[in-house]
Design a protein around this motif. Structure first.
Motif, short mmCIF file in Angstrom:
data_model
loop_
_atom_site.label_atom_id
_atom_site.label_comp_id
_atom_site.label_asym_id
_atom_site.label_seq_id
_atom_site.Cartn_x
_atom_site.Cartn_y
_atom_site.Cartn_z
N ILE A 1 -86.84 -43.25 -11.16
CA ILE A 1 -85.42 -43.33 -11.52
C ILE A 1 -85.01 -44.76 -11.81
O ILE A 1 -84.32 -45.05 -12.79
CB ILE A 1 -84.53 -42.76 -10.40
CG1 ILE A 1 -84.77 -41.27 -10.23
CG2 ILE A 1 -83.05 -43.02 -10.68
CD1 ILE A 1 -84.34 -40.44 -11.41
N ALA B 1 -68.09 -35.45 -6.96
CA ALA B 1 -68.16 -36.77 -7.59
C ALA B 1 -69.34 -36.80 -8.56
O ALA B 1 -70.29 -37.56 -8.38
CB ALA B 1 -68.30 -37.86 -6.52
N LEU C 1 -74.46 -34.37 -10.18
CA LEU C 1 -75.63 -34.62 -9.36
C LEU C 1 -75.35 -34.40 -7.87
O LEU C 1 -76.23 -34.03 -7.10
CB LEU C 1 -76.11 -36.06 -9.57
CG LEU C 1 -77.57 -36.28 -9.22
CD1 LEU C 1 -78.47 -35.75 -10.31
CD2 LEU C 1 -77.84 -37.74 -8.98
N GLU C 2 -74.12 -34.66 -7.48
CA GLU C 2 -73.75 -34.49 -6.07
C GLU C 2 -73.99 -33.05 -5.60
O GLU C 2 -74.23 -32.82 -4.41
CB GLU C 2 -72.29 -34.90 -5.85
CG GLU C 2 -71.96 -35.17 -4.37
CD GLU C 2 -70.59 -35.78 -4.17
OE1 GLU C 2 -69.59 -35.03 -4.21
OE2 GLU C 2 -70.51 -37.00 -3.92
N ASN D 1 -77.34 -32.85 -4.01
CA ASN D 1 -77.32 -33.52 -2.70
C ASN D 1 -76.68 -32.61 -1.66
O ASN D 1 -77.24 -32.38 -0.58
CB ASN D 1 -76.57 -34.84 -2.82
CG ASN D 1 -76.48 -35.61 -1.50
OD1 ASN D 1 -75.78 -35.20 -0.57
ND2 ASN D 1 -77.19 -36.72 -1.40
N HIS E 1 -84.13 -36.65 -11.71
CA HIS E 1 -83.15 -37.20 -10.77
C HIS E 1 -82.88 -36.18 -9.64
O HIS E 1 -82.68 -36.55 -8.49
CB HIS E 1 -81.84 -37.55 -11.50
CG HIS E 1 -81.08 -38.67 -10.88
ND1 HIS E 1 -80.28 -39.54 -11.59
CD2 HIS E 1 -80.95 -39.07 -9.58
CE1 HIS E 1 -79.72 -40.42 -10.76
NE2 HIS E 1 -80.11 -40.15 -9.55
N GLU F 1 -85.65 -36.50 -7.21
CA GLU F 1 -85.47 -37.64 -6.31
C GLU F 1 -84.64 -37.19 -5.09
O GLU F 1 -84.94 -37.56 -3.95
CB GLU F 1 -84.74 -38.80 -7.02
CG GLU F 1 -84.60 -40.05 -6.14
CD GLU F 1 -83.60 -41.08 -6.67
OE1 GLU F 1 -83.87 -42.28 -6.53
OE2 GLU F 1 -82.53 -40.69 -7.19
N ILE F 2 -83.62 -36.39 -5.33
CA ILE F 2 -82.80 -35.88 -4.23
C ILE F 2 -83.62 -34.94 -3.35
O ILE F 2 -83.62 -35.06 -2.12
CB ILE F 2 -81.56 -35.16 -4.78
CG1 ILE F 2 -80.71 -36.14 -5.59
CG2 ILE F 2 -80.75 -34.55 -3.64
CD1 ILE F 2 -79.52 -35.50 -6.29
N MET G 1 -85.75 -36.93 -1.23
CA MET G 1 -85.03 -37.61 -0.15
C MET G 1 -84.82 -36.65 1.02
O MET G 1 -84.83 -37.06 2.18
CB MET G 1 -83.68 -38.16 -0.63
CG MET G 1 -82.94 -38.97 0.44
SD MET G 1 -81.58 -39.99 -0.19
CE MET G 1 -80.30 -38.78 -0.47
N ARG H 1 -67.31 -39.51 -13.24
CA ARG H 1 -68.01 -38.95 -12.09
C ARG H 1 -67.27 -37.73 -11.55
O ARG H 1 -66.70 -37.73 -10.45
CB ARG H 1 -68.17 -39.98 -10.96
CG ARG H 1 -68.89 -41.28 -11.26
CD ARG H 1 -70.13 -41.19 -12.13
NE ARG H 1 -71.22 -40.45 -11.54
CZ ARG H 1 -71.91 -39.51 -12.22
NH1 ARG H 1 -71.66 -39.24 -13.48
NH2 ARG H 1 -72.89 -38.89 -11.60
N SER I 1 -78.19 -43.61 -5.41
CA SER I 1 -78.62 -42.96 -6.65
C SER I 1 -78.88 -41.46 -6.41
O SER I 1 -78.58 -40.63 -7.26
CB SER I 1 -79.89 -43.64 -7.16
OG SER I 1 -80.53 -42.84 -8.12
N THR J 1 -77.41 -39.66 -4.24
CA THR J 1 -76.22 -39.01 -3.68
C THR J 1 -75.29 -38.60 -4.82
O THR J 1 -74.94 -37.44 -4.95
CB THR J 1 -75.52 -39.92 -2.66
OG1 THR J 1 -76.43 -40.15 -1.58
CG2 THR J 1 -74.25 -39.26 -2.11
N ASN J 2 -74.92 -39.57 -5.65
CA ASN J 2 -74.07 -39.24 -6.80
C ASN J 2 -74.19 -40.26 -7.94
O ASN J 2 -73.22 -40.54 -8.64
CB ASN J 2 -72.61 -39.08 -6.37
CG ASN J 2 -72.16 -40.16 -5.41
OD1 ASN J 2 -72.47 -41.34 -5.59
ND2 ASN J 2 -71.44 -39.78 -4.36
N SER J 3 -75.38 -40.80 -8.13
CA SER J 3 -75.69 -41.74 -9.23
C SER J 3 -75.01 -43.09 -9.10
O SER J 3 -75.66 -44.11 -9.00
CB SER J 3 -75.29 -41.17 -10.60
OG SER J 3 -76.16 -40.17 -10.99
N HIS J 4 -73.71 -43.10 -9.18
CA HIS J 4 -72.93 -44.34 -9.04
C HIS J 4 -71.48 -43.95 -8.85
O HIS J 4 -71.10 -42.79 -9.01
CB HIS J 4 -73.10 -45.26 -10.25
CG HIS J 4 -72.59 -44.70 -11.56
ND1 HIS J 4 -71.26 -44.71 -11.93
CD2 HIS J 4 -73.25 -44.12 -12.59
CE1 HIS J 4 -71.13 -44.16 -13.12
NE2 HIS J 4 -72.32 -43.78 -13.56
#
Lengths: 410, 410
Positions: free
Chosen positions: A18, A102, A105-106, A109, A131, A134-135, A138, A246, B265, B267-270
């Motif tokens: 990433i 937000a 992608l959240e 998570n 991406h 990656e989560i 994690m 976001r 990154s 969690t929610n990218s930015h």
């Protein structure tokens, strides 16, 4: 120093992918087919400015915009999501079952917070969105790839793997998939929902590209076939509104949404209010239909430029997907061309200066699969630059091909 | 249905506390001393509107505001944080070591991602911030309370407990603490940093109230005494700018910041870009000093009204903290008055209709400690309403006291 949590080790590899993904995009001279951005001219700057002028008044929504808000999100944005984006797709839901996040992608998570213990299995497409991986890493999930073809995830193989691995979750990107641009067929959508119910597995349906369609027939979400509450639908406002806001949303039945709301509260309380109100007003004031039309027409031209150029300039024997929408195409180069190894030269050689995302990073198998593939994003690059970039990249690939042939022959 | 992750069970209790905390604030007739909001008149609606008009132009920052951005946050906001908020406190840092978050609470979530494995010990103040405890519980940490008095966390007891429990992390809210309003003394700040280095434990210094000071002398952050990179400083823009913007920041040395960035990154990218740019411009255009003065003067009046009213109306024998700043005071009622049990009546009885936060929820000991305490927030309530609310609440408490005495006597 205090030892880092063990999940930091689990995510090391995908975190590096990433970081490099976005790192390579900094040189303004590089034509980048890397990120997942949309055309700048489609960012509704002027409309958002007007809306903001109106709402940031004390007698309108100014105080609300700057105050703490509800964990589930601003109510009228949730209502708009339901009326404008969800119900038209054949999915019935309520504000209680719809949460604003937000960013899209959240969703991955929060779903992991709610469902994934270390070692739990998540069944994913092959390839899938790096991406999200990656989560998943994690959270120390074990990602198992399911066979995937031009109609998306193979449902027979999915059923096999459900029986074999007893997964916690199935992760699908069913429309104009990231990274391949492929769409899951209608038959398979129905079957995915049935398998989820039958085997009692949650499906996370991640669908941020579905509304950017250029041709073909719209398909109902997997959620539309969900009779038992096993499907959780996640979506994003990044492509259809703006990435910088976001904003995203999740639709889930009550038992799951309760837990998602607790996880959201323990992540960052609630999503920023001003962007939510702007987005709600954008839809309520009727700006979306025209904006959506423009979005589709601008990106269709870019998609066409990309596909034509690949066909024209890439080595013979290249296979590529034909996405009916979205922002990505996926090219599979002739054997022997390693896109991971070529990337540095592609982005730094003054004759080329083109970036793409090497395909290998999108596969969870970890055995080099996809190292002759690349994801090419056409969203953020104007058509003439697409042609220029693909021509230069094609030249480079043919040079490598030539080198390879020479090695083989000698 | 797929089984929920085990962390969902671990966080059940504190999640319920948080849900009830915010649930009780919905009745507009209730005078709420519950949440942690600031005075509405201090929300800089007009200024933010002006700024937004300027920046949402295509030739200024309009495209940037709506596009994907860097995981670390918008650069000029990080620069402003350093020059205006961190360096004046005696802490030297760089943009590489400063990250913008989606609100101050996200700091606790990301620090847990980086450091906490299930079962790891976090040493906390007694009482401490219940929303952070919800996060620690979600990560299945074991929270151990350290003795705390009118000068904050007791450092001898901290050292004892470090040796006994081998913690991963120490969590401090050193200035105008949530919930007590207490401030960690200068001596103890130095000692906390020394102990962290000596025993190799990370300190998470959560300091969102530090800038809202009414009297007394400002103290350097614990981070100012950190010689070895063990202290991570977290802060928020919720009180000093606006809660709805969901903006916060973290300062950490390189080794830790690398991991925090990966966790962010995933969690929610930015963090959302528009709020960041608005906030940066707010500071760069010089609005903060006057805004800050107003913030302190408005809330000082409210603090005074709160303390005077408690002294006047609460039962004899009530003890309360004397915060030099921040938004909370903490009242300890005479024994026998159970604030958990009285809360429903306090917020629903037509003669009262006052909400507070019951003290028990802020203690991690779980043995009923603090059940005669309450947190009272004075930030969001005008002074005359503070007086009215505390008078009504005081009357209720005295009635309960009467009942209690009668039971004892009979």
């Amino acid at each position: 120093m205090s030892k880092f949590a063990s999940r930091m080790k689990s995510m090391e590899k995908s975190a590096a992918v990433i970081r490099n993904l976005f790192g390579a995009m900094n040189d303004p001279e590089v034509i980048s087919f890397g990120g997942g951005a949309i055309a700048k001219e489609c960012l509704p700057v002027e409309t958002i400015r007007e809306i903001t002028q109106d709402i940031l008044q004390r007698d309108t929504r100014g105080v609300e915009a700057l105050s703490y808000g509800p964990v589930m999100g601003v109510r009228d944005l949730r209502e708009v999501v339901i009326s404008d984006l969800i119900e038209p797709k054949g999915v019935m839901t309520t504000v209680e079952n719809t949460m604003i996040l937000a960013g899209g992608l959240e969703a991955m998570n929060l779903m992991c917070q709610v469902f994934i213990d270390p070692g739990d299995v998540i069944l994913v497409e092959s390839p899938t969105f790096v991406h999200s991986v990656e989560i998943f890493d994690m959270f120390q999930a074990k990602c198992i790839a399911v066979e995937t073809d031009e109609n998306g995830m193979n449902m027979d193989d999915l059923e096999e793997k459900i029986k074999k691995y007893n997964p916690k979750m199935i992760y699908l990107i069913p429309t104009f998939q990231n990274p391949t641009g492929i769409t899951l067929s209608l038959e398979r959508r129905k079957r995915a929902a049935l398998l989820a119910s039958q085997y009692d597995v949650v499906v996370l349906e991640d669908d941020p590209y579905r509304d950017i369609r250029y041709n073909g027939v719209e398909l109902p979400p997997v959620k539309a076939f969900d009779a038992t509450g096993h499907v959780v639908m996640a979506n994003s406002f990044s492509k259809i509104f703006s990435p910088g806001s976001r904003l995203g949303y999740l639709v889930a039945d009550e038992t799951i949404m309760e837990k998602l709301a607790d996880a959201k509260s323990a992540t960052n309380s609630h999503t920023a209010i001003l962007p939510q109100i702007i987005c709600a007003e954008f839809f309520k004031r009727g700006h979306y239909p025209e904006h959506h039309r423009k979005l589709c027409s601008v990106h269709k031209v870019r998609r066409d430029a990309m596909l034509e150029s690949i066909d024209r300039y890439f080595p013979m024997g290249t296979k590529r997907t034909s996405p009916d929408g979205g922002l990505f195409t996926w090219a599979e180069l002739p054997q022997g061309l390693n896109t991971t190894k070529m990337l540095t030269e592609a982005s730094t050689n003054p004759e080329v200066k083109v970036a793409y995302v090497a395909g290998e990073g999108f596969f969870t198998q970890g055995n080099g699969k996809g190292n002759n593939c690349m994801r090419l994003s056409f969203g953020a690059v104007p058509p003439e630059k697409i042609r220029e970039g693909i021509e230069k990249l094609g030249n480079l690939l043919r040079q490598y091909e030539g080198k390879y042939s020479m090695k083989v022959g000698s």
